[in-house]
Design a protein around this motif. Structure first.
Motif, mmCIF file in Angstrom:
data_model
loop_
_atom_site.group_PDB
_atom_site.id
_atom_site.type_symbol
_atom_site.label_atom_id
_atom_site.label_comp_id
_atom_site.label_asym_id
_atom_site.label_seq_id
_atom_site.Cartn_x
_atom_site.Cartn_y
_atom_site.Cartn_z
ATOM 1 N N THR A 112 1.107 8.254 7.486
ATOM 2 C CA THR A 112 0.515 8.128 6.193
ATOM 3 C C THR A 112 0.327 6.539 5.731
ATOM 4 O O THR A 112 -0.494 6.115 5.184
ATOM 5 N N SER B 294 0.976 -1.288 0.124
ATOM 6 C CA SER B 294 0.056 -0.001 -0.083
ATOM 7 C C SER B 294 0.893 1.146 0.016
ATOM 8 O O SER B 294 0.419 2.250 -0.398
ATOM 9 N N SER B 295 2.167 1.131 0.411
ATOM 10 C CA SER B 295 2.942 2.450 0.635
ATOM 11 C C SER B 295 3.827 2.389 -0.296
ATOM 12 O O SER B 295 4.605 3.476 -0.493
ATOM 13 N N ASN C 207 -2.326 5.035 7.830
ATOM 14 C CA ASN C 207 -3.563 5.221 7.455
ATOM 15 C C ASN C 207 -3.759 4.713 6.159
ATOM 16 O O ASN C 207 -5.029 4.073 6.013
ATOM 17 N N GLU C 208 -3.021 4.371 5.148
ATOM 18 C CA GLU C 208 -3.003 3.838 3.782
ATOM 19 C C GLU C 208 -3.412 2.308 4.118
ATOM 20 O O GLU C 208 -4.254 1.672 3.212
ATOM 21 N N THR C 209 -2.621 1.805 4.951
ATOM 22 C CA THR C 209 -2.849 0.409 5.419
ATOM 23 C C THR C 209 -4.210 -0.214 5.968
ATOM 24 O O THR C 209 -4.758 -0.874 5.636
ATOM 25 N N ASP D 274 -6.662 1.822 5.716
ATOM 26 C CA ASP D 274 -7.826 1.743 4.630
ATOM 27 C C ASP D 274 -8.022 0.454 3.700
ATOM 28 O O ASP D 274 -9.088 0.354 3.473
ATOM 29 N N GLU D 275 -6.935 -0.007 3.471
ATOM 30 C CA GLU D 275 -7.042 -1.109 2.727
ATOM 31 C C GLU D 275 -7.900 -2.434 3.421
ATOM 32 O O GLU D 275 -8.489 -2.980 3.005
#
Length: 324
Positions: free
Chosen positions: A148, A59-60, A151-153, A155-156
């Protein structure tokens, strides 16, 4: 002119050194997430160190490894399965090294708590930066970078966990899926309320013997409900077991082809006697959304008495097929 440039560069280096020295070696970051999925499902995901780090890396787009991976410790391969499906709270912890663009170490503690809105996940991250990395932290800001990435993880994880979520009613997660066609062998009768358990135990035993004689793949037992007559206290029901191919059945047994289509479902955790609450939750959702269902509706005992003698560990799948 050259002298001025050199003085300027020296001043810049001095500023970087001073900022690096004054920057804290450790920082604590706190976040909060709401995901509409049961605690035990999210606990399984967050306790799977290797899977979580892989998801975080994807994700990142950054190089991340767990300390366990680097030390080749391999305890449980980083995967801890949560055994209690009726968890109201749980915790997990992740210890990783991040390498780009600066190197730092992070321990993130997750605390999950069931609420009426879903599972709230509180995260507490302790970020440690040392050596040259700290001197450049004011440029690359590892704290912001980790926030960040986290948050991205999350969200997944949220997108995957809520992909088929419909509603949370009285603690039951109501979901939808499209089922493939299934084939069942069943024994159907009209049974008085008082003899429903007796009927199920007797006929499940007969079906189990039949499955073994036919060398069929063993699926969990199910109960089909075609009609419940509250006035006469009689249920038109069937003891059923799914099979993996068409067969000829002897007298007293039937083949049932359950069509493919949209299914509204939930899971009940605990003694099957209380699964009526799960049915009630599904019915509330169907009525609130003006949805009609076909008979039979069904229960499938994914974890039942044949698996464990502890009713607290039983898992019952409740399914209603929608009218197309």
């Amino acid at each position: 002119m050259l002298k001025k440039i050199l003085i300027g560069l020296a001043a810049l280096v001095l500023i970087i050194l001073v900022v690096g020295i004054l920057s804290p070696a450790e920082r604590t970051l706190e976040n909060e997430f709401l995901i509409k999925a049961p605690v035990h499902e999210l606990a399984d995901v967050l306790n799977d160190d290797l899977g979580l780090v892989q998801l975080m890396s994807i994700s990142s787009g950054r190089n991340i490894q767990t300390i366990e991976q680097e030390q080749s410790r391999g305890k449980r391969d980083g995967n801890l399965q949560i055994e209690d499906p009726d968890l109201q709270s749980a915790a997990a912890s992740l210890l990783v090294n991040v390498y780009k663009p600066v190197s730092y170490k992070v321990r993130t503690n997750f605390y999950m708590e069931h609420t009426e809105e879903g599972t709230v996940i509180y995260t507490f991250s302790n970020l440690q930066t040392s050596g040259l990395a700290r001197f450049f932290s004011w440029i690359f800001n590892p704290s912001s970078q980790w926030n960040t990435m986290l948050n991205e993880t999350m969200d997944e994880i949220k997108a995957e966990a809520e992909s088929n979520f419909l509603a949370l009613i009285e603690g039951y997660y109501i979901r939808e899926e499209r089922s493939i066609e299934r084939v069942y062998v069943l024994i159907r009768q009209r049974v008085p309320f008082a003899k429903m358990n007796e009927f199920s135990l007797r006929e499940f035993a007969r079906l189990d013997q039949f499955i073994q004689r036919q060398h069929l793949q063993r699926f969990p037992f199910s109960t089909f409900y075609y009609n419940i007559n509250l006035e006469d206290e009689i249920t038109d029901m069937a003891a059923a077991v799914r099979i993996n191919r068409d067969i000829q059945v002897p007298d007293g047994k039937q083949i049932h082809y359950q069509r493919r289509g949209r299914v509204i479902y939930t899971r009940h955790y605990g003694h099957v006697d209380h699964s009526v609450n799960a049915h009630a939750a599904v019915r509330v959702y169907l009525e609130d959304n003006n949805l009609l269902y076909d008979f039979p509706f069904m229960e499938t005992y994914e974890v039942g008495a044949s698996t464990t003698g502890n009713p607290a560990e039983w898992v019952t799948l409740i399914e209603y097929f929608l009218v197309e």
